[in-house]
Write an enzyme that holds these catalytic residues in place. Structure first.
Site, short mmCIF file in Angstrom:
data_model
loop_
_atom_site.label_atom_id
_atom_site.label_comp_id
_atom_site.label_asym_id
_atom_site.label_seq_id
_atom_site.Cartn_x
_atom_site.Cartn_y
_atom_site.Cartn_z
N LYS A 14 0.87 -0.75 -0.28
CA LYS A 14 -0.21 0.26 0.02
C LYS A 14 0.52 1.38 -0.15
O LYS A 14 0.35 2.31 -0.48
CB LYS A 14 -1.07 -0.34 0.96
N ARG A 89 -5.71 3.04 11.73
CA ARG A 89 -5.50 1.78 11.87
C ARG A 89 -6.52 0.96 12.51
O ARG A 89 -6.30 -0.49 12.75
CB ARG A 89 -3.89 2.04 12.21
N ARG A 127 12.21 -7.93 2.06
CA ARG A 127 12.68 -6.68 2.16
C ARG A 127 12.96 -6.75 3.35
O ARG A 127 13.96 -5.20 3.07
CB ARG A 127 11.31 -6.14 2.53
N ARG A 133 14.68 -1.60 6.92
CA ARG A 133 13.83 -0.85 8.73
C ARG A 133 13.46 -1.62 9.87
O ARG A 133 13.39 -3.29 9.51
CB ARG A 133 11.98 -1.15 7.79
N ARG A 144 3.29 -7.06 14.33
CA ARG A 144 2.25 -5.78 13.46
C ARG A 144 0.89 -6.79 12.42
O ARG A 144 0.31 -6.22 12.43
CB ARG A 144 3.79 -5.96 12.16
P1 ADP Z 1 3.52 -1.20 7.54
O1 ADP Z 1 2.47 -0.80 6.28
O2 ADP Z 1 4.75 -2.01 7.22
O3 ADP Z 1 2.91 -1.97 8.58
P2 ADP Z 1 3.77 1.67 8.53
O4 ADP Z 1 5.03 2.11 7.72
O5 ADP Z 1 2.32 2.64 7.97
O6 ADP Z 1 4.16 0.05 8.35
O7 ADP Z 1 3.60 1.98 10.41
C1 ADP Z 1 4.71 1.78 10.67
C2 ADP Z 1 4.81 1.21 12.25
O8 ADP Z 1 4.27 3.12 12.64
C3 ADP Z 1 3.44 1.09 13.07
O9 ADP Z 1 3.86 -0.65 13.29
C4 ADP Z 1 2.98 1.78 13.71
O10 ADP Z 1 4.18 1.45 15.27
C5 ADP Z 1 3.45 3.02 13.35
N1 ADP Z 1 2.42 3.67 12.92
C6 ADP Z 1 2.14 4.06 11.93
N2 ADP Z 1 0.96 4.33 11.44
C7 ADP Z 1 -0.26 4.13 12.81
C8 ADP Z 1 -0.97 4.27 12.99
N3 ADP Z 1 -2.13 5.00 12.19
N4 ADP Z 1 -1.65 4.08 14.53
C9 ADP Z 1 -0.37 4.35 15.15
N5 ADP Z 1 0.82 3.62 15.02
C10 ADP Z 1 0.91 3.82 13.82
#
Ligand code: ADP
Length: 203
Positions: A14, A89, A127, A133, A144
């Site tokens: 995404k 989320r 990845r 990362r 996650r």
């Molecule tokens: P991915 O889509 O690979 O899970 P993201 O880059 O969207 O990863 O997010 C990485 C981390 O940042 C998440 O695992 C969380 O800890 C934090 N995070 C990102 N967006 C949110 C959100 N909307 N609410 C809470 N935590 C978030």
């Protein structure tokens, strides 16, 4: 104002699709993950709070991420709209976002990128070595994925038939094509000018 919300599991692609969509439509790409990782890298107060939570694969508090999103979408470059990637989320975030968007009078476009769990695991293993990362350790990824399944997956019910579901399998181009076709707003912006404008110009 168009608010495009992309939903999908960690590893669903995404982020990549959000970036392409943002570029094609000329709208800002707002990724809460990117903003939080930058805060960690910069060592800001926000970064200090978020660092351990992210490394564990858990969610940063709703209040913090709502603050980040509200501040970002108030910026002038978001006047025509924006692409949200990683927000909302959970249902509390979705409700908060709904209120913000209705105050702004924004139209919501919601797309879910669907990828089966076994494919997600394979992708994230691939990845890990490439972009390094910090939150991509095997354990953090498993966490996650669990958090995604318990907190984020119910958003599909929450949004119900307002969500368009597209398959995230195949090449990035395949997925992007499906995404554009599924979002009437994107399709109108991307397809119509290409098909119609050249005819008008040559007439
Ligand atoms: P991915 O889509 O690979 O899970 P993201 O880059 O969207 O990863 O997010 C990485 C981390 O940042 C998440 O695992 C969380 O800890 C934090 N995070 C990102 N967006 C949110 C959100 N909307 N609410 C809470 N935590 C978030």
């Amino acid at each position: 104002m168009n608010a495009i919300i992309l939903l999908g599991a960690p590893g669903s692609g995404k982020g990549t699709q959000a970036m392409r969509l943002a570029e094609s439509l000329g709208l800002p790409h707002i990724s809460t993950g990117v903003i939080l990782r930058q805060a960690v890298a910069d060592g800001t107060e926000l970064g200090k709070v978020a660092r351990d939570i992210m490394a564990a694969g858990s969610l940063v508090s709703d209040e913090i991420v709502l603050g980040i999103v509200e501040e970002r979408i108030a910026a002038p470059d978001c006047g025509r709209g924006f692409i949200l990637d990683g927000y909302p989320r959970n249902q509390a975030q979705a409700r908060a976002l709904g209120e913000v968007l209705s105050t702004l009078g924004a139209t919501e476009w919601i797309a879910n990128i669907d990828v089966p769990p076994e494919e997600l695991t394979a992708r994230v293993r691939g990845r890990r070595g490439t972009d390094g990362r910090q939150d991509d350790s095997e354990e953090a990824f498993r966490r996650r994925l669990e958090v995604y399944e318990s907190e984020s997956l119910p958003l599909l019910d929450y949004y119900g038939n307002r969500t368009v579901n597209i398959s995230g399998l195949g090449s990035r181009d395949d997925v992007f094509g499906r995404l554009c076709a599924a979002l009437p707003f994107a399709a109108a912006q991307l397809v119509t000018p290409k098909l119609v404008t050249p005819k008008l110009v040559t007439q």
